[in-house]
Scaffold this active site. Structure first.
Site, PDB file in Angstrom:
ATOM      1  N   LEU A  85      37.835  32.796  51.939  1.00 48.95           N
ATOM      2  CA  LEU A  85      39.028  32.453  50.749  1.00 48.95           C
ATOM      3  C   LEU A  85      40.077  33.381  50.850  1.00 48.95           C
ATOM      4  O   LEU A  85      39.811  34.294  51.141  1.00 48.95           O
ATOM      5  CB  LEU A  85      38.314  32.641  49.442  1.00 48.95           C
ATOM      6  N   ASP A  86      41.205  32.948  50.751  1.00 50.98           N
ATOM      7  CA  ASP A  86      42.518  33.660  50.754  1.00 50.98           C
ATOM      8  C   ASP A  86      42.281  35.032  49.578  1.00 50.98           C
ATOM      9  O   ASP A  86      41.417  34.581  48.728  1.00 50.98           O
ATOM     10  CB  ASP A  86      43.613  32.856  50.292  1.00 50.98           C
ATOM     11  N   PRO A  87      42.926  35.984  49.850  1.00 53.68           N
ATOM     12  CA  PRO A  87      42.818  37.020  49.037  1.00 53.68           C
ATOM     13  C   PRO A  87      42.942  36.664  47.393  1.00 53.68           C
ATOM     14  O   PRO A  87      42.568  37.273  46.373  1.00 53.68           O
ATOM     15  CB  PRO A  87      43.551  38.311  49.469  1.00 53.68           C
ATOM     16  N   ALA A 108      42.530  33.725  46.185  1.00 55.17           N
ATOM     17  CA  ALA A 108      41.607  32.896  45.764  1.00 55.17           C
ATOM     18  C   ALA A 108      40.456  33.615  45.027  1.00 55.17           C
ATOM     19  O   ALA A 108      40.081  34.456  45.356  1.00 55.17           O
ATOM     20  CB  ALA A 108      41.117  31.905  46.589  1.00 55.17           C
TER      21      ALA A 108
END
Length: 159
Positions: free
Chosen positions: A47-49, A51
């Site tokens: 997950l992107d930071p 998200a």
């Protein structure tokens, strides 16, 4: 003075972590692994930071199961703002342009079928996908861009 190496312990199982904003998936995993003093650990996707949300963390014997979770269907919920363009294509970027929004809910609903099914998409530079072992968002923050190949994705449902 020499540092004493921690002796890790065998921990088997899966934790469903509600990953907070600002942590990479790996940073979240390493924090939980440290808290549990676990020998072996892995996560089931990135997950992107930016998200937040459920990030399954596998420990010990459960790491053998992680590929099934990685390949499983996933669901996402997002909040977006129309009419704003940023340098990163997300909320963290610097605003480049603001335009008035001239579409309504019916227009958006009419556009959704074009996103359903099997589609091909080029991942954005500001994503957690990796290029030569480095997350694309880190490369992008250095002011660089790399070629990204289109990826086939399946969107079963969008509303």
């Amino acid at each position: 003075m020499a540092q004493v190496k921690r002796i890790r312990r065998a921990v088997d199982g899966i934790i469903l972590l509600d990953k907070p904003k600002g942590f990479s998936s790996n940073a979240a995993l390493q924090k939980v692994r440290w808290l549990l003093n676990a020998e072996k650990a892995g996560h089931t996707g990135s997950l992107d930071p930016l998200a937040t949300g459920v990030l399954p963390l596998c420990f010990g014997e459960a790491t053998k199961f992680s590929q099934y979770l990685l390949d499983a269907d996933k669901g996402y919920e997002t909040l977006m703002q129309l009419g704003v363009t940023t340098t990163t294509a997300d909320a963290e970027g610097e605003v480049l342009e603001r335009r008035p929004v001239t579409v309504g809910r019916a227009d958006i609903e009419a556009a959704l079928p074009g996103f359903r099914g099997e589609i091909s998409q080029i991942p954005p530079m500001y994503s957690a996908l990796k290029h030569n072992g480095k997350p694309l968002y880190k490369i992008a923050r250095m002011g660089r861009s790399v070629e990204r190949k289109p990826r086939d994705v399946k969107i079963s449902e969008i509303e």
